[in-house]
Scaffold this active site. Structure first.
Site, PDB file in Angstrom:
ATOM      1  CG  ASP A  58     -11.193  39.385 -25.502  1.00  0.00           C
ATOM      2  OD1 ASP A  58     -11.143  39.009 -24.322  1.00  0.00           O
ATOM      3  OD2 ASP A  58     -12.264  39.588 -26.105  1.00  0.00           O
ATOM      4  CD  GLU A 268     -13.578  32.818 -22.316  1.00  0.00           C
ATOM      5  OE1 GLU A 268     -14.537  32.650 -23.092  1.00  0.00           O
ATOM      6  OE2 GLU A 268     -13.564  33.719 -21.452  1.00  0.00           O
TER       7      GLU A 268
HETATM    8  O1  FUB Z   1     -14.607  39.251 -25.430  1.00  0.00           O
HETATM    9  C1  FUB Z   1     -15.559  38.267 -25.667  1.00  0.00           C
HETATM   10  C2  FUB Z   1     -15.137  36.967 -25.075  1.00  0.00           C
HETATM   11  O2  FUB Z   1     -14.933  37.111 -23.684  1.00  0.00           O
HETATM   12  C3  FUB Z   1     -13.829  36.439 -25.583  1.00  0.00           C
HETATM   13  O3  FUB Z   1     -13.908  35.837 -26.836  1.00  0.00           O
HETATM   14  C4  FUB Z   1     -13.478  35.540 -24.482  1.00  0.00           C
HETATM   15  O4  FUB Z   1     -12.145  35.081 -24.514  1.00  0.00           O
HETATM   16  C5  FUB Z   1     -13.776  36.397 -23.280  1.00  0.00           C
HETATM   17  O5  FUB Z   1     -12.762  37.314 -23.022  1.00  0.00           O
END
Ligand code: FUB
Length: 367
Positions: A58, A268
């Site tokens: 991330d 996301e």
């Molecule tokens: O790393 C945890 C979660 O998985 C992140 O917040 C999302 O964007 C995905 O990468």
């Protein structure tokens, strides 16, 4: 058909000779693929994790005082079995990476913030971001509160690498995951955020958290997809200056992308950057594993879907940032090259290319 070139026997011999020569001399310098960038020492950094001593994911990259800083999740190998809601992402702290430029040695800094220091947080320190304003560095991070609801925290430091001091409460009115703070040329800063499924955005459709709400967005295939949120930041950078609102992502006909359009709908990992006066909102499509983007004329949108930035990487998640440094544009992303496991990811970087019409050239993952 008649063969009009040199006799076939000669041709085969020439190919064999060049193969033998290349086996001896070409192995350390493979042919340069399109989009492949190298460090001054010849390392193909697009195919290599930035660091291998810790697991990272991330990545939110920023340039502060000319140096590149990457604010990332610090993946750990916890006991919880993998599921589609990310229960296996059990991260506890943040460690910042920094480098003079892409391809230069990368420093892994000490722990910048640990969950035990955050009074309101219980677990899952997920994808963070950072900003610099008023002589202060701000770290924004999602974590589950004591009730298991994702909220967004803020922590400050006089150094880009921390240690950061967290505020005792989450940002009022914040929820869900994946904060990305963008500062526009006029100095106004905005937080983009949200994530469905494990990120809980589908549980906030009434404006309040529905503890027994849906675990996914799967009930909405014919309705507009759940959209990321935006809120302008207050001058102090610790609170929202307005109630979060939806960021509209439209298709080529100007209609909202639908929930069933899983190749294009927001899942996301929103990120905002500006290029040639346009605003580029990029994000992950989650269960279809693409990094895609949409463009608009204002930080609030609306944004029109334009295409893919990156085809699926190894591992379930795909999450990124885009930053300009040293006269080039860079895509920071992650895959699972080091571990082969979705919960243990590693950040990578590659150069990003724009076409003359402002569209972004689609990249394939580098391995
Ligand atoms: O790393 C945890 C979660 O998985 C992140 O917040 C999302 O964007 C995905 O990468």
């Amino acid at each position: 058909m008649f063969w009009r070139g040199p006799p076939m026997k000669l041709l085969r011999a020439a190919i064999l000779a060049s193969t033998i020569l290349c086996a001896a001399a070409c192995t350390s310098a493979p042919e340069k693929a399109e989009g492949e960038a190298r460090s001054p020492d010849g390392r193909v950094y697009a195919s290599q994790p930035l660091v291998s001593e810790i697991y990272t994911a991330d990545p939110s990259a920023h340039v502060f005082n000319g140096r590149l800083y990457v604010y990332n999740s610090h993946d750990i190998d916890g006991p919880t079995p993998e599921d589609d809601l990310g229960a296996h992402f059990e991260m506890r702290d943040y460690r910042v990476l920094s480098m003079d430029r892409v391809g230069a040695p990368v420093t892994v800094h000490p722990v910048a913030l640990d969950v035990s220091q955050v009074p309101w947080a219980s677990r899952q320190m997920w994808a963070p971001d950072a900003a610099f304003k008023n002589g202060t560095y701000y770290l924004y991070f999602p974590a589950k509160d004591k009730q298991g609801v994702f909220r967004m925290g803020v922590a400050t430091s006089s150094s880009p690498t921390g240690p950061f001091t967290p505020d005792p409460q989450p940002i009022p009115g914040s929820f869900s995951i994946d904060p990305a703070v963008f500062t526009d040329e006029d100095g106004a800063s905005y937080m983009y955020f949200g994530g469905i499924w494990g990120g809980q955005l589908q549980r906030w459709t009434t404006g309040n958290y529905q503890a027994n709400g849906s675990k996914t967005d799967l009930g909405r295939p014919d309705q507009p997809a759940l959209m990321p949120k935006i809120a302008r930041m207050d001058a102090g950078m610790k609170t929202f200056a307005e109630a979060p609102r939806d960021v509209q992502i439209l298709d080529e006909a100007g209609k909202p992308i639908l929930g069933g359009d899983t190749d294009r709908r927001f899942f996301e990992a929103a990120w905002m950057h500006r290029y040639n006066g346009k605003y580029y909102l990029s994000y992950s499509t989650g269960d279809t594993h693409y990094l895609v983007y949409a463009t608009g004329d204002s930080p609030y949108g609306p944004f029109t879907y334009r295409g893919r930035i990156l085809e699926p990487v190894d591992g379930w998640t795909t999450h990124h940032s885009i930053v300009e440094h040293d006269g080039k544009w860079w895509l920071f992303y992650a895959d699972t090259q080091l571990s082969g496991e979705t919960r243990l990811r590693n950040v990578k970087v590659t150069e990003l290319f724009y076409n003359p019409d402002g569209t972004i050239r689609t990249l394939s993952p580098f391995k």
